[in-house]
Design an enzyme around this catalytic site. Structure first.
Site, PDB file in Angstrom:
ATOM      1  N   ASP A 237       0.839  -1.202   0.000  1.00 36.54           N
ATOM      2  CA  ASP A 237       0.000   0.000   0.000  1.00 36.54           C
ATOM      3  C   ASP A 237       0.875   1.255   0.000  1.00 36.54           C
ATOM      4  O   ASP A 237       1.936   1.272  -0.634  1.00 36.54           O
ATOM      5  CB  ASP A 237      -0.934  -0.052   1.222  1.00 36.54           C
ATOM      6  CG  ASP A 237      -2.265   0.620   0.968  1.00 36.54           C
ATOM      7  OD1 ASP A 237      -2.275   1.837   0.739  1.00 36.54           O
ATOM      8  OD2 ASP A 237      -3.305  -0.058   1.011  1.00 36.54           O
TER       9      ASP A 237
ATOM     10  N   HIS B 179      -3.668   6.030   3.506  1.00 37.54           N
ATOM     11  CA  HIS B 179      -4.363   4.847   3.007  1.00 37.54           C
ATOM     12  C   HIS B 179      -3.779   3.564   3.582  1.00 37.54           C
ATOM     13  O   HIS B 179      -4.511   2.670   4.042  1.00 37.54           O
ATOM     14  CB  HIS B 179      -4.290   4.850   1.479  1.00 37.54           C
ATOM     15  CG  HIS B 179      -5.171   3.869   0.791  1.00 37.54           C
ATOM     16  ND1 HIS B 179      -4.778   2.576   0.517  1.00 37.54           N
ATOM     17  CD2 HIS B 179      -6.429   3.985   0.299  1.00 37.54           C
ATOM     18  CE1 HIS B 179      -5.740   1.942  -0.113  1.00 37.54           C
ATOM     19  NE2 HIS B 179      -6.760   2.770  -0.262  1.00 37.54           N
TER      20      HIS B 179
ATOM     21  N   SER C 227     -11.054  -0.684  -0.943  1.00 39.67           N
ATOM     22  CA  SER C 227      -9.769  -0.709  -0.237  1.00 39.67           C
ATOM     23  C   SER C 227      -9.949  -1.027   1.235  1.00 39.67           C
ATOM     24  O   SER C 227      -9.070  -1.602   1.868  1.00 39.67           O
ATOM     25  CB  SER C 227      -9.069   0.650  -0.367  1.00 39.67           C
ATOM     26  OG  SER C 227      -8.509   0.821  -1.638  1.00 39.67           O
TER      27      SER C 227
END
Length: 793
Positions: free
Chosen positions: A152, A225, A564
């Site tokens: 990620d 994220h 996600s």
């Protein structure tokens, strides 16, 4: 009425045209324009004159026509790979890449693609109670000693979600490293965060040297994220946790005692295939148990898909790979990461939301959602409303730009002191609020259009703002347009905080990407859905919750939405299942998750599609919503070996060279092609696609499946819900198991009627059913999906 999906045949045709155009454009580009390529080699083909594979690779590149090139980072190689496959990546002119095809020992030359990154309530919603611990948590010791790789944007060490308090030693099998860099000393890792690496070679080869004043060349997360997804998978119990006062409670990941390894591959320019493959290569060598990948991109044949190639090698090593389905919904054929050895996860809601309603001057209430922490609008005051597309734009801006509240499109003299209605799309949702704020507006209402439907996402806005669905947005625009001179339209936003016990739940999130599978229509994708709407999880202190530069607020947790967020839910659950059942293969674990998934909501109705309000189907939610408690004891599993996947690839009519690019081995497809078809893969779902012919002859298909008992002895009977217009027969209709580990096979024979009425050219009809094997205690369910397509003309 449910909005019909785009005609399947037309979508498939447009996809093929798009891929062909991309290939032609690549081949016809300037011979001097360089692109990054991933090159797979036969590891046994290295000439003995070279001491290492790296020497061989460099010599091969330097022998090509563009030897005068200035290589990035002082050399021709970007990455070398030795775990997921043998090979390297390099930046080459198309002519040089073409020349590589004729070099002995080169198996495949794959052009790089750029991809993008696609909780206090979700553990309870999934039945994972910490006190007393649920059976799955107790039997797995909360995932202890399993390592989850998160590929990620990096991670924020030191966050309470990644504390190692109370954890035992790092598992002895772990071979990874904690790579240091700016703001990330080697001491950043601990017994929870056992490893961290970063891969930027592919990014910098394409985009130039990194601007290290804007990005950190280290595993440190400057986006948020990666920190968010990592804590969803395996965050520790943290109390108190909330975002701007919303979703207060105890935060926890799915596997609170599992270990984490962060592999940073995503940068401001995106996530580059050569870096992703390098992360897979390292993760396999490091000894991870699960790979969680919340990135996606364009769907290409598996032999050109770096994620599919990396995931195949990981699966072969016994590593489970979970990937996000993508956020391209609600349109059809939008699902990504579709290889059958990858578990593809779509997004659903939970029984919690954050209502923020619009109250109009005429007394009507329009429902909306928001996460806004103040300062609030004045109570009991109605503000003038203005729709940016018809009365708030600058003279220089066209109506389209101002309707979307793009940067510089609003006229301060027209919006100052007012609540501005902005259309959803193009620029980030929270960024629209910043545009309104800079123009002097006091608030924003973000209104969906027809394509967005009723799907809503609660964002952390920088001004008082809320989001409303397409129906409410249409009412709002009409209310503003119908106002008479001297009586301006007015309204306000009512922030109602956190609401629990919402019905119905789950629903399929509007943004969640949908099937059918663009590469293999007979393999159902997505596989299943998990919580992915308005998920609270860990957040870096240096990043504002709105995710825009103007937001300087600090929060320890943030609320985000996307597939996600759904993917790491499954990744964490897999760690629990693998800890409880260490001998289960990745395919067996996927089977347990899919065959125990549910398709009815907490109101006992069919799961709803958020975008339309109508019942969702198998192309929306796959096998259904994940149910970890039932997955713990599925009764039967559909296992798949590496050879089964090879046979599947053979039946796609790939060339031997194509298949070797994925599997790393020579093979003979003759026996596989005689033995079955693509739909014969031992998958926990059934898909059949037919082309309407106008005759009265019925469509026919058959599927051979083998199930393995993981629940001991028992007699399982087949219960069939037939797709409308189809007949389904199972032979035998009863399976008698005498011991755990026993395998039994059966055949499903399907007959489908030709359409009763003439279909529009290029249109399709989709009907779904279900096959359930049950012994009275276990219910092992698999969807049956029949698609009938009309010819294009």
């Amino acid at each position: 009425m449910k909005i019909p999906p785009p005609p399947l045949a037309l979508l498939l045709l447009s996809l093929l045209i798009s891929l062909h155009s991309t290939a032609v454009a690549s081949l016809s580009s300037s011979p001097d324009k360089k692109t990054t390529y991933i090159i797979r080699v036969d590891r046994d083909a290295k000439p003995t004159i070279f001491p290492t594979h790296e020497h061989w690779y460099e010599s091969t590149l330097l022998s090509l026509s563009d030897t005068t090139a200035t290589w990035p980072q002082g050399g021709p190689l970007i990455h070398t790979y030795s775990s997921v496959f043998h090979g390297f990546s390099a930046r080459l002119a198309p002519s040089a890449a073409e020349a590589l095809h004729s070099v002995p020992g080169i198996v495949a030359v794959i052009p790089e693609r750029v991809r993008q990154p696609a909780t206090t309530r979700s553990p309870r919603f999934l039945g994972l109670l910490s006190s007393p611990p649920s059976a799955l948590l107790a039997d797995s010791d909360f995932g202890s000693d399993l390592v989850i790789a998160v590929i990620d944007t990096g991670i924020s060490p030191g966050h309470r979600s990644f504390s190692d308090r109370g954890l035992g030693p790092v598992p002895a099998k772990w071979k990874g490293a904690c790579v240091s860099g700016p703001s990330f000393p080697a001491s950043s890792c601990n017994r929870k965060l056992v490893g961290a690496r970063f891969f930027s070679g592919g990014y910098e080869a394409t985009s130039g040297r990194m601007n290290e004043s804007a990005e950190l060349k280290s595993p440190r997360d400057t986006d948020g994220h990666g920190t968010h997804t990592a804590s969803i998978a395996a965050g520790r119990y943290v109390f108190p946790a909330s975002t701007l006062g919303y979703a207060r409670g105890i935060a926890s990941g799915m596997a609170p005692k599992a270990r984490l390894a962060a592999y940073k591959v995503c940068w401001t320019g995106g996530c580059f295939d050569s870096d992703i493959l390098a992360a897979f290569d390292a993760a396999v060598a490091d000894g991870v148990d699960v790979v969680s990948l919340s990135v996606g991109g364009v769907v290409v044949p598996y032999y050109l898909d770096a994620i599919a190639i990396g995931a195949f090698a990981a699966t072969e090593a016994g590593i489970f790979v979970s990937a996000s389905a993508g956020n391209g919904g609600p349109g059809g054929l939008t699902v990504t990461n579709v290889a059958p050895w990858v578990t593809t996860v779509g997004a659903g809601s939970m029984d919690r939301d954050f209502p923020a309603d619009v109250k109009l001057g005429d007394g009507r209430i329009l429902p909306g959602v928001s996460v806004y922490g103040g300062p609030d609008l004045e109570p009991n005051k109605l503000y003038q409303l203005v729709y940016a597309g018809s009365g708030g734009g600058t003279s220089a801006a066209d109506g389209y730009s101002s309707s979307l509240c793009l940067e510089g499109s609003l006229d301060p003299t027209l919006v100052k002191g007012k609540i501005v209605v902005c259309d959803r799309g193009v620029n980030p949702r929270a960024a629209k609020g910043e545009v309104v704020r800079k123009a002097g507006g006091v608030g924003m209402i973000l209104a969906n259009g027809v394509f967005d439907g009723e799907g809503l996402v609660a964002d952390c806005h920088v001004i008082p703002a809320t989001a409303v669905g397409a129906t409410a947005g249409d009412k709002l625009r009409k209310y503003i347009a119908s106002a008479k001179p001297g009586s301006p339209p007015t309204g306000t936003i009512l922030f109602r905080g956190t609401r629990l016990g919402v019905h119905p739940a789950p629903v399929v999130a509007a943004f969640s990407a949908r099937g059918p599978n663009p590469q293999s229509p007979d393999i159902l994708k997505p596989d299943l859905i998990a919580p992915g709407l308005n998920i609270l999880a860990a957040w870096p202190r240096g990043v504002g919750p709105a995710g825009i530069p103007a937001d300087t607020r600090h929060t320890e947790f943030n609320i985000l939405s996307g597939t996600s967020m759904a993917c790491p839910h499954v990744s964490g659950l897999v760690a629990l299942l693998k800890a409880a059942h260490p001998v289960w293969t990745p395919a067996a674990i996927k089977s347990a998750l899919m065959t125990t998934a549910y398709v009815r909501d907490n109101s006992n109705g069919s799961i709803i599609d958020e975008s339309t309000g109508s019942a969702a189907g198998a192309f929306d939610f796959g096998a259904g919503h994940v149910d970890p408690q039932r997955a713990m004891n599925p009764g039967l599993v559909y296992d798949i070996s590496v050879l089964d996947y090879v046979n599947f690839l053979c039946n796609l009519n790939y060339t031997q060279q194509n298949i070797r690019a994925i599997t790393r081995r020579p093979l003979d497809c003759n026996s596989a092609r005689r033995a079955g078809h693509v739909g014969s893969l031992n998958y926990p779902s059934f898909g059949a696609s037919f082309m309407a012919s106008g005759s009265k002859e019925k469509f026919k298909a058959h599927f051979v499946r083998t199930v393995t008992s993981v629940g001991g002895h028992g007699i399982y009977k087949a219960v069939i819900t037939e797709p409308e217009g189809s007949k389904v027969k199972v032979e035998p209709s009863q399976l008698v198991f005498r011991r755990a580990g026993q395998k039994l096979s059966y055949v499903v024979r399907l007959e489908a009627d030709q359409p009763a009425e003439k279909m529009e050219p290029g249109s399709s009809k989709v009907k779904s059913g279900m096959l359930t094997w049950t012994d009275g205690q276990h219910y092992v369910s698999s969807p049956i999906v029949v698609t009938i397509q009309a010819p294009l003309g």
